[in-house]
Every structure is written in structure tokens, then in C-alpha cells.
Design a protein around this motif. Sequence first.
Motif, PDB file in Angstrom:
ATOM      1  N   TRP A 135       0.808  -1.121   0.032  1.00  0.00           N
ATOM      2  CA  TRP A 135      -0.265  -0.037   0.190  1.00  0.00           C
ATOM      3  C   TRP A 135       0.896   1.399  -0.034  1.00  0.00           C
ATOM      4  CZ3 TRP A 135      -0.797  -3.807   3.914  1.00  0.00           C
ATOM      5  CH2 TRP A 135      -0.220  -3.641   5.159  1.00  0.00           C
ATOM      6  N   ARG A 136       0.254   2.437  -0.448  1.00  0.00           N
ATOM      7  CA  ARG A 136       0.814   3.704  -0.505  1.00  0.00           C
ATOM      8  C   ARG A 136      -0.418   4.601  -0.271  1.00  0.00           C
ATOM      9  NH1 ARG A 136       4.194   0.507  -1.020  1.00  0.00           N
ATOM     10  NH2 ARG A 136       6.176   0.312  -2.224  1.00  0.00           N
ATOM     11  N   PHE A 137      -0.235   5.484   0.551  1.00  0.00           N
ATOM     12  CA  PHE A 137      -1.048   6.567   1.105  1.00  0.00           C
ATOM     13  C   PHE A 137      -0.842   7.966   0.443  1.00  0.00           C
ATOM     14  CE2 PHE A 137      -0.284   3.302   4.529  1.00  0.00           C
ATOM     15  CZ  PHE A 137      -1.497   2.619   4.381  1.00  0.00           C
TER      16      PHE A 137
ATOM     17  N   LEU B 291      -8.563  14.179   2.472  1.00  0.00           N
ATOM     18  CA  LEU B 291      -9.009  12.995   1.495  1.00  0.00           C
ATOM     19  C   LEU B 291      -7.748  12.217   1.483  1.00  0.00           C
ATOM     20  CD1 LEU B 291     -10.857  11.449  -0.373  1.00  0.00           C
ATOM     21  CD2 LEU B 291      -9.585  12.813  -2.138  1.00  0.00           C
ATOM     22  N   ILE B 292      -7.877  10.664   1.958  1.00  0.00           N
ATOM     23  CA  ILE B 292      -6.685   9.817   1.849  1.00  0.00           C
ATOM     24  C   ILE B 292      -7.067   8.925   0.771  1.00  0.00           C
ATOM     25  CG2 ILE B 292      -5.621   8.076   2.994  1.00  0.00           C
ATOM     26  CD1 ILE B 292      -6.095   9.533   5.725  1.00  0.00           C
ATOM     27  N   VAL B 293      -6.229   8.769  -0.230  1.00  0.00           N
ATOM     28  CA  VAL B 293      -6.057   7.848  -1.474  1.00  0.00           C
ATOM     29  C   VAL B 293      -5.294   6.690  -1.213  1.00  0.00           C
ATOM     30  CG1 VAL B 293      -5.928   7.794  -3.965  1.00  0.00           C
ATOM     31  CG2 VAL B 293      -6.782   9.803  -2.783  1.00  0.00           C
ATOM     32  N   LEU B 294      -5.781   5.516  -1.330  1.00  0.00           N
ATOM     33  CA  LEU B 294      -4.889   4.226  -1.031  1.00  0.00           C
ATOM     34  C   LEU B 294      -4.757   3.725  -2.546  1.00  0.00           C
ATOM     35  CD1 LEU B 294      -6.636   4.688   1.808  1.00  0.00           C
ATOM     36  CD2 LEU B 294      -6.143   2.434   2.026  1.00  0.00           C
ATOM     37  N   CYS B 295      -3.334   3.729  -2.647  1.00  0.00           N
ATOM     38  CA  CYS B 295      -2.733   2.809  -3.839  1.00  0.00           C
ATOM     39  C   CYS B 295      -2.118   1.846  -3.474  1.00  0.00           C
ATOM     40  CB  CYS B 295      -1.469   3.850  -4.489  1.00  0.00           C
ATOM     41  SG  CYS B 295      -2.155   5.717  -4.681  1.00  0.00           S
ATOM     42  N   ALA B 296      -1.832   1.010  -4.529  1.00  0.00           N
ATOM     43  CA  ALA B 296      -0.939  -0.351  -4.255  1.00  0.00           C
ATOM     44  C   ALA B 296       0.065  -0.501  -5.290  1.00  0.00           C
ATOM     45  CB  ALA B 296      -2.024  -1.800  -4.455  1.00  0.00           C
ATOM     46  N   GLU B 297       1.046  -1.010  -4.957  1.00  0.00           N
ATOM     47  CA  GLU B 297       2.206  -1.386  -5.744  1.00  0.00           C
ATOM     48  C   GLU B 297       1.661  -2.802  -6.485  1.00  0.00           C
ATOM     49  OE1 GLU B 297       7.176  -2.183  -6.186  1.00  0.00           O
ATOM     50  OE2 GLU B 297       6.238  -1.600  -4.193  1.00  0.00           O
TER      51      GLU B 297
ATOM     52  N   GLU C  33      -5.474   8.516 -10.831  1.00  0.00           N
ATOM     53  CA  GLU C  33      -3.822   8.349 -11.127  1.00  0.00           C
ATOM     54  C   GLU C  33      -3.408   9.423 -11.846  1.00  0.00           C
ATOM     55  OE1 GLU C  33      -3.592   4.155 -12.829  1.00  0.00           O
ATOM     56  OE2 GLU C  33      -4.572   3.402 -11.089  1.00  0.00           O
ATOM     57  N   HIS C  34      -3.845   9.978 -12.902  1.00  0.00           N
ATOM     58  CA  HIS C  34      -3.398  11.012 -13.687  1.00  0.00           C
ATOM     59  C   HIS C  34      -3.325  12.133 -12.781  1.00  0.00           C
ATOM     60  CE1 HIS C  34      -2.628  13.613 -17.212  1.00  0.00           C
ATOM     61  NE2 HIS C  34      -3.600  14.455 -16.656  1.00  0.00           N
ATOM     62  N   ILE C  35      -4.262  12.522 -12.340  1.00  0.00           N
ATOM     63  CA  ILE C  35      -4.455  13.847 -11.309  1.00  0.00           C
ATOM     64  C   ILE C  35      -3.402  13.848 -10.306  1.00  0.00           C
ATOM     65  CG2 ILE C  35      -5.851  14.987  -9.588  1.00  0.00           C
ATOM     66  CD1 ILE C  35      -8.481  13.727 -11.412  1.00  0.00           C
ATOM     67  N   LEU C  36      -3.275  12.637  -9.755  1.00  0.00           N
ATOM     68  CA  LEU C  36      -2.073  12.416  -8.564  1.00  0.00           C
ATOM     69  C   LEU C  36      -0.814  12.134  -9.134  1.00  0.00           C
ATOM     70  CD1 LEU C  36      -4.574  10.626  -5.774  1.00  0.00           C
ATOM     71  CD2 LEU C  36      -3.774  13.168  -6.155  1.00  0.00           C
TER      72      LEU C  36
ATOM     73  N   ALA D 108      -1.480   1.280  -8.623  1.00  0.00           N
ATOM     74  CA  ALA D 108      -3.051   1.478  -8.958  1.00  0.00           C
ATOM     75  C   ALA D 108      -3.500   2.174  -7.795  1.00  0.00           C
ATOM     76  CB  ALA D 108      -3.638   0.227  -9.272  1.00  0.00           C
ATOM     77  N   VAL D 109      -4.425   3.058  -8.005  1.00  0.00           N
ATOM     78  CA  VAL D 109      -5.244   3.660  -7.033  1.00  0.00           C
ATOM     79  C   VAL D 109      -6.457   2.680  -6.857  1.00  0.00           C
ATOM     80  CG1 VAL D 109      -7.091   5.544  -6.605  1.00  0.00           C
ATOM     81  CG2 VAL D 109      -4.783   6.028  -7.767  1.00  0.00           C
ATOM     82  N   VAL D 110      -6.711   2.219  -5.719  1.00  0.00           N
ATOM     83  CA  VAL D 110      -7.853   1.323  -5.373  1.00  0.00           C
ATOM     84  C   VAL D 110      -8.991   2.003  -4.706  1.00  0.00           C
ATOM     85  CG1 VAL D 110      -8.025  -0.840  -3.759  1.00  0.00           C
ATOM     86  CG2 VAL D 110      -5.923  -0.540  -4.922  1.00  0.00           C
ATOM     87  N   ALA D 111      -8.870   2.670  -3.628  1.00  0.00           N
ATOM     88  CA  ALA D 111      -9.849   3.160  -2.807  1.00  0.00           C
ATOM     89  C   ALA D 111      -9.419   4.777  -2.357  1.00  0.00           C
ATOM     90  CB  ALA D 111     -10.460   2.201  -1.730  1.00  0.00           C
TER      91      ALA D 111
END
Length: 192
Positions: free
Chosen positions: A45-47, A87-93, A148-151, A158-161
Motif C-alpha cells: 500500500w501507499r497513502f 482526503l486519503i487515497v490508497l494505492c497499491a504497488e 492516477e493521472h491527477i495525482l 494502482a489507485v484502489v480506494a
Amino acid sequence: MDVFETIKTRRSVRHYKPDPIDDKLVQTVLEAAHWAPSWSNNQCWRFIVIRDLQTKEKIADTLTKIMIDTEMVENAACSSIKQAPVLIVLCAEKGQAGYNPDGTTTTDKGKYWFMFDVALAMQNLTLAAHASGLGTVIIGAFDSIEVEHILGVPDGFAVVAMTPLGFAERKGQVSPRKQLSEVLFKEKFSRK
């Protein structure tokens, strides 16, 4: 707050006060998320913590409209994202969770196991937020490629939630739960 009380009293919050949240409290919630279990402890995960209103508005615009009766309307979470101070966006490698060191998958869930790992982190995040007096609502219906583009999320991630984070303007609804006996089976699955 006792862990069982936290689990049973957490609610999805869709209306937030504009009160700011200090960095220390955000850090506390993210520490809890970071301590979630993960596949082979890979912590994929990445935050991303977002406070900028313009960025939050752009992300809110990516949310999928929802159907109420026969009409497509704006997702209620759009205003939640704009109202909440964070706002917290959770991504994953990708290519980590569910994989062997040689790159082969070790489960029939294969390349999607990162979704499970991120869900565990999100659960910890929402419970820690609630125990700290903050509200959240898990958002998954959005255009992840556009977010993903915005951030500026790089390839391989990948942006997950996502979830707004803030002080609730009002309490969330209590949703009815099925009886445990309706979803619990012993020894084998049963259609009762």
C-alpha cells in the motif's frame, strides 16, 4: 475505545465539519493503516494525503454517478470529498502481493491480491479514525485511471480506494446486519 465497540459503532460518514485536522492525528490514523497485515509482509500500500481543495474537487469529479429510482444522480460522496478537510487515497504497488519472488502467482487470486491487502489497511484506517473521533466513508466507484493521472501515480501502481477524513457533522446511519446464523456455516457451505 474497546476494539469490539469500535467495530460495532463505526459508521460511514457523508457530512463533515470544515474543522481542520492536525498532522499528528492524520499520522496516527495512517500508522494504524500501515500496521495492517499483508501478503508476505510486502506492505504494497501507499497513502496519498490531500488537503488541497482544487485537487479534491478534481477527484470528486471522477466519481461514478449512481442510480436512484430510475435517474442517474451525483454520487453523495462527491460532496463528502469536498467537505472533509482531508482526503486519503490508497494505492497499491502491483506485482507484489500474491506473487513469489520469481514473479509467478501463488494463488488463483493472482495479480489482484493487492486489493485484499489495501482493504486490510483501509479497515485499520477507518477503525483508527473512528476511535480517534473522526469520520470516514470508503469510496470505490470512481475513474481510477483519471485519479492516477491527477495525482501523478506512476506505472506499476494502482489507485484502489479513497476516504474523506474529518469530524462528522452528524452521525452516520445504523445499517441493519444479517444474523450471524444467516452467514455462518459449519464444516461445509450450505444453502439452508
